[in-house]
Each structure stands twice: as C-alpha cells, then as structure tokens.
Motif scaffolding. Structure first.
Motif, PDB file in Angstrom:
ATOM      1  N   ASN A   1     -23.272 -12.632  33.920  1.00  0.00           N
ATOM      2  CA  ASN A   1     -23.159 -13.916  33.221  1.00  0.00           C
ATOM      3  C   ASN A   1     -24.033 -13.927  31.973  1.00  0.00           C
ATOM      4  O   ASN A   1     -23.636 -14.452  30.921  1.00  0.00           O
ATOM      5  CB  ASN A   1     -23.556 -15.055  34.157  1.00  0.00           C
ATOM      6  CG  ASN A   1     -23.198 -16.408  33.581  1.00  0.00           C
ATOM      7  OD1 ASN A   1     -22.181 -16.567  32.906  1.00  0.00           O
ATOM      8  ND2 ASN A   1     -24.030 -17.398  33.824  1.00  0.00           N
ATOM      9  N   GLN A   2     -25.228 -13.329  32.068  1.00  0.00           N
ATOM     10  CA  GLN A   2     -26.102 -13.245  30.895  1.00  0.00           C
ATOM     11  C   GLN A   2     -25.466 -12.401  29.789  1.00  0.00           C
ATOM     12  O   GLN A   2     -25.569 -12.743  28.604  1.00  0.00           O
ATOM     13  CB  GLN A   2     -27.446 -12.638  31.296  1.00  0.00           C
ATOM     14  CG  GLN A   2     -28.379 -13.610  32.014  1.00  0.00           C
ATOM     15  CD  GLN A   2     -29.744 -13.003  32.252  1.00  0.00           C
ATOM     16  OE1 GLN A   2     -29.867 -11.822  32.603  1.00  0.00           O
ATOM     17  NE2 GLN A   2     -30.782 -13.776  32.077  1.00  0.00           N
ATOM     18  N   ARG A   3     -24.822 -11.317  30.168  1.00  0.00           N
ATOM     19  CA  ARG A   3     -24.182 -10.459  29.164  1.00  0.00           C
ATOM     20  C   ARG A   3     -23.025 -11.178  28.482  1.00  0.00           C
ATOM     21  O   ARG A   3     -22.852 -11.075  27.268  1.00  0.00           O
ATOM     22  CB  ARG A   3     -23.709  -9.165  29.820  1.00  0.00           C
ATOM     23  CG  ARG A   3     -24.861  -8.310  30.305  1.00  0.00           C
ATOM     24  CD  ARG A   3     -24.413  -7.001  30.908  1.00  0.00           C
ATOM     25  NE  ARG A   3     -25.557  -6.263  31.426  1.00  0.00           N
ATOM     26  CZ  ARG A   3     -25.499  -5.066  31.994  1.00  0.00           C
ATOM     27  NH1 ARG A   3     -24.329  -4.467  32.121  1.00  0.00           N
ATOM     28  NH2 ARG A   3     -26.595  -4.468  32.428  1.00  0.00           N
ATOM     29  N   ILE A   4     -22.245 -11.890  29.263  1.00  0.00           N
ATOM     30  CA  ILE A   4     -21.149 -12.664  28.671  1.00  0.00           C
ATOM     31  C   ILE A   4     -21.712 -13.770  27.782  1.00  0.00           C
ATOM     32  O   ILE A   4     -21.152 -14.075  26.718  1.00  0.00           O
ATOM     33  CB  ILE A   4     -20.244 -13.249  29.772  1.00  0.00           C
ATOM     34  CG1 ILE A   4     -19.606 -12.119  30.587  1.00  0.00           C
ATOM     35  CG2 ILE A   4     -19.150 -14.118  29.158  1.00  0.00           C
ATOM     36  CD1 ILE A   4     -18.862 -12.594  31.820  1.00  0.00           C
ATOM     37  N   GLN A   5     -22.842 -14.363  28.211  1.00  0.00           N
ATOM     38  CA  GLN A   5     -23.481 -15.410  27.415  1.00  0.00           C
ATOM     39  C   GLN A   5     -23.906 -14.875  26.050  1.00  0.00           C
ATOM     40  O   GLN A   5     -23.712 -15.533  25.022  1.00  0.00           O
ATOM     41  CB  GLN A   5     -24.703 -15.962  28.163  1.00  0.00           C
ATOM     42  CG  GLN A   5     -25.520 -16.989  27.394  1.00  0.00           C
ATOM     43  CD  GLN A   5     -24.805 -18.312  27.260  1.00  0.00           C
ATOM     44  OE1 GLN A   5     -24.043 -18.687  28.154  1.00  0.00           O
ATOM     45  NE2 GLN A   5     -25.038 -19.018  26.175  1.00  0.00           N
ATOM     46  N   ARG A   6     -24.435 -13.658  26.014  1.00  0.00           N
ATOM     47  CA  ARG A   6     -24.840 -13.068  24.732  1.00  0.00           C
ATOM     48  C   ARG A   6     -23.630 -12.816  23.843  1.00  0.00           C
ATOM     49  O   ARG A   6     -23.684 -13.031  22.619  1.00  0.00           O
ATOM     50  CB  ARG A   6     -25.628 -11.775  24.967  1.00  0.00           C
ATOM     51  CG  ARG A   6     -27.025 -11.997  25.526  1.00  0.00           C
ATOM     52  CD  ARG A   6     -27.861 -10.736  25.426  1.00  0.00           C
ATOM     53  NE  ARG A   6     -27.407  -9.715  26.351  1.00  0.00           N
ATOM     54  CZ  ARG A   6     -27.831  -9.588  27.611  1.00  0.00           C
ATOM     55  NH1 ARG A   6     -28.722 -10.444  28.098  1.00  0.00           N
ATOM     56  NH2 ARG A   6     -27.393  -8.611  28.375  1.00  0.00           N
ATOM     57  N   LEU A   7     -22.541 -12.350  24.439  1.00  0.00           N
ATOM     58  CA  LEU A   7     -21.309 -12.162  23.666  1.00  0.00           C
ATOM     59  C   LEU A   7     -20.797 -13.502  23.134  1.00  0.00           C
ATOM     60  O   LEU A   7     -20.328 -13.590  21.992  1.00  0.00           O
ATOM     61  CB  LEU A   7     -20.244 -11.499  24.527  1.00  0.00           C
ATOM     62  CG  LEU A   7     -20.481 -10.031  24.912  1.00  0.00           C
ATOM     63  CD1 LEU A   7     -19.445  -9.579  25.932  1.00  0.00           C
ATOM     64  CD2 LEU A   7     -20.441  -9.128  23.682  1.00  0.00           C
ATOM     65  N   TYR A   8     -20.893 -14.530  23.969  1.00  0.00           N
ATOM     66  CA  TYR A   8     -20.446 -15.867  23.556  1.00  0.00           C
ATOM     67  C   TYR A   8     -21.271 -16.369  22.366  1.00  0.00           C
ATOM     68  O   TYR A   8     -20.719 -16.913  21.397  1.00  0.00           O
ATOM     69  CB  TYR A   8     -20.572 -16.832  24.738  1.00  0.00           C
ATOM     70  CG  TYR A   8     -20.319 -18.266  24.381  1.00  0.00           C
ATOM     71  CD1 TYR A   8     -19.020 -18.750  24.241  1.00  0.00           C
ATOM     72  CD2 TYR A   8     -21.372 -19.148  24.164  1.00  0.00           C
ATOM     73  CE1 TYR A   8     -18.785 -20.070  23.898  1.00  0.00           C
ATOM     74  CE2 TYR A   8     -21.151 -20.470  23.827  1.00  0.00           C
ATOM     75  CZ  TYR A   8     -19.854 -20.919  23.700  1.00  0.00           C
ATOM     76  OH  TYR A   8     -19.629 -22.238  23.355  1.00  0.00           O
ATOM     77  N   GLU A   9     -22.579 -16.179  22.434  1.00  0.00           N
ATOM     78  CA  GLU A   9     -23.437 -16.629  21.334  1.00  0.00           C
ATOM     79  C   GLU A   9     -23.130 -15.852  20.053  1.00  0.00           C
ATOM     80  O   GLU A   9     -23.129 -16.417  18.951  1.00  0.00           O
ATOM     81  CB  GLU A   9     -24.908 -16.449  21.723  1.00  0.00           C
ATOM     82  CG  GLU A   9     -25.353 -17.396  22.839  1.00  0.00           C
ATOM     83  CD  GLU A   9     -26.734 -17.065  23.359  1.00  0.00           C
ATOM     84  OE1 GLU A   9     -27.305 -16.034  22.916  1.00  0.00           O
ATOM     85  OE2 GLU A   9     -27.243 -17.816  24.215  1.00  0.00           O
ATOM     86  N   ARG A  10     -22.854 -14.571  20.219  1.00  0.00           N
ATOM     87  CA  ARG A  10     -22.546 -13.752  19.035  1.00  0.00           C
ATOM     88  C   ARG A  10     -21.218 -14.163  18.416  1.00  0.00           C
ATOM     89  O   ARG A  10     -21.099 -14.260  17.182  1.00  0.00           O
ATOM     90  CB  ARG A  10     -22.514 -12.280  19.433  1.00  0.00           C
ATOM     91  CG  ARG A  10     -22.419 -11.337  18.249  1.00  0.00           C
ATOM     92  CD  ARG A  10     -22.612  -9.901  18.689  1.00  0.00           C
ATOM     93  NE  ARG A  10     -22.490  -8.975  17.565  1.00  0.00           N
ATOM     94  CZ  ARG A  10     -22.556  -7.663  17.678  1.00  0.00           C
ATOM     95  NH1 ARG A  10     -22.753  -7.122  18.871  1.00  0.00           N
ATOM     96  NH2 ARG A  10     -22.421  -6.890  16.622  1.00  0.00           N
TER      97      ARG A  10
END
Length: 306
Positions: free
Chosen positions: A210-219
């Motif tokens: 979920n954290q990795r997807i969150q970083r992609l979402y922010e990017r």
C-alpha cells in the motif's frame, strides 16, 4: 482450471476436493467453470461483483469471504484495459475467475521468478499486487521525460499540436491515478482483516505494498499538476505569439498610414494643385514617402516594436 499450492514456490497440483486442505491454494478458472463448481467452495455466496460492468478494481467483505475485481490498465496502450478478472478468498486460499488469461499470466510470472521466504496467502497477495505495478516507476519516469521535452518545445516557441498532446497525457495519468486509488482501497480492505482471514503478523505485507502504491499515486498526482501548468504555459505562449503578430501588423499599418494619406491627398484631382505641373513634384513626393518609412521604422525599432 489451474490449481497451485502455496509453498516456497507456487506448485501446480491436481485437486479432487477443495475442503479440509492442510495448505493454502491459488486457483484460476473461467466464469463457466466457476458456475459449475462454485458449490465445491465455502465462499462467494454474495459474489455478484463479476457481473458488474465498469465497477473498476475493488474488494468487498462478505460474511464468509472477501470478493472483488481487478481492472488492469494496459500500460502500453492507455486508456485501454489489459484485462479484468474477479477473485474470491478466505483463509484457505484465493480463486481467480478470469476469461481473458491476465490473472494466469501474473501468476505464471510469480511462479517462475519468486521464491517465498514466508509461504502464505498474504505473501502471495503481496507479490500479486507488486506484479500489477511492477514497471510503473519506469512508466512514470518516461512520462516525466516526455513532459520535460514538451516544456522545452514550448520555451522554444513550438506550440503546434502541443495542447492536444498534453491533454492526451493528462487523461492517461488521470486514469492511472484512479487505478492507484482503487488498488489502495483493496490493500486497505485486506489490511483491516475484518474476517480475520490473515495472520496479524502478516498484515505488514499489505501495508508495504500500500505504501508503494501510495508513492506512485503521489508521483502521478504531481505529473497531473505538471500537465495543467504546461497547458497554461502553452496557452500563454500561444497568446503571446498572437499578440506579437497583432503588434507587428499594427506597426506595419502605422508605417503605411502616412503614405495612404499622401495617396488620398493627391488622388482628390483638384484643378489648382500647383506642384502637379512641376517637374520636381513626383521625385520629391517619392523621397518624402521613403523618408516617412525610414523614420517610422527607426522609431518603432527604438521602441522595440520591430
């Protein structure tokens, strides 16, 4: 139908019964196979999400299962979809219902490349979600480079068809943004573990992905904002170019206005215009017109209007 035992590697197996197993499993089947064999499993009583068109990626907690659907974007041809498939899981394993073969392809990649240090359903789901976003960091980097190239073109004054390209990329990034939001919702459903299907010590896998997807979402969110800024910048450059063209035409008109006055003056055909009978009248008038043009051009250049 394909069955796998979750061990250090996903191990293909043949099963005659799916109840009272001493290991966790992964099964891939078609919708027709599910209709024929759904009673073999103690899950999916409320599984109607497969029939919902356009529902996107999502997960729902039921009394005896977690059911849901994955809608995967084709990263090479957005906004087209690479495929859609449904799933149902409980503490014993997970079933994918897939008529397009995409779930099977993802599982094949996991089976051929992953060795599970802690074999469990949670770790498999972690790897499965990781495969969905596997190359997305490189994909977003390519979008970043493309937008930088577009920005350089705009600075150079090349704005033809740029707005259309920016709009196309913005739509693609917006679809990715929605996709990541849906994946994060699925991860949160798993992490909440309402039915206690997952071991508490293994819930960290869902938190990590979920954290990795969150970083992609922010990017991708920052890239969407960048496209908006580029669109405004391109529009301002286009307006600036138009204003420059209008200013140039205004200057040209201003230069020829005195000449137009002279033409109009001598086109009135009055009988008593004494200079018309003089030999020097025509060359003097021509010299005056040239001087007017030279003076006007010099004046506008000093004012940096030419």
């Amino acid at each position: 139908m394909r069955c796998y035992k979750i061990s250090e590697k996903l191990e293909p197996i043949e099963l005659k019964t799916y109840k009272n197993l001493d290991f966790q499993y992964v099964i891939v089947m078609t919708s027709d196979e599910w209709k024929d064999r759904s009673t073999d499993f103690d899950m999916g009583i409320e599984w109607d999400i497969y029939s919902r068109s356009g529902s996107g990626t999502r997960a729902e907690v039921n009394y005896d299962s977690i059911t849901g659907k994955f809608s995967i974007l084709d990263r090479q041809n957005m906004p087209e979809k690479a495929g859609e498939f449904s799933f149902s899981l409980d503490e014993k394993g997970i079933i994918f219902v897939d008529d397009q073969g995409l779930a099977g392809e993802i599982i094949d990649r996991i089976s051929s490349s992953k060795k599970l240090f802690n074999p469990c359903l949670e770790r498999f789901l972690y790897d499965f979600l990781e495969q969905i976003i596997y190359n997305d960091a490189d994909l977003l980097a390519s979008y970043d480079r493309t937008l930088d190239e577009i920005e350089k073109k705009i600075f150079a004054g090349h704005t033809d068809n740029v707005l259309m390209k920016i709009a196309e990329m913005r739509n693609q990034l917006r679809d990715l943004k929605i996709h990541y939001l849906e994946l994060m919702d699925v991860c949160q459903e798993f992490e909440e573990n309402e039915n206690e299907f997952f071991m508490a010590s293994n819930e960290r896998y869902f938190h990590l992905v979920n954290q990795r997807i969150q970083r992609l979402y922010e990017r991708v969110t920052s890239l969407v904002e960048f496209t908006i800024q580029l669109r405004e910048f391109c529009q301002s450059k286009t307006d600036e170019k138009q204003n420059s063209n209008l200013a140039y035409l205004t200057v040209i008109s201003s230069i020829f206005m005195p000449l137009t006055l002279i033409v109009g003056w001598y086109g009135m055909n009055f009988k008593y215009m004494p200079e018309l009978d003089e030999k020097w009248a025509y060359p003097v008038t021509g010299i005056i017109c040239i001087l007017i043009v030279v003076v006007c051009i010099t004046f506008f250049k000093k004012k940096k209007l030419l």
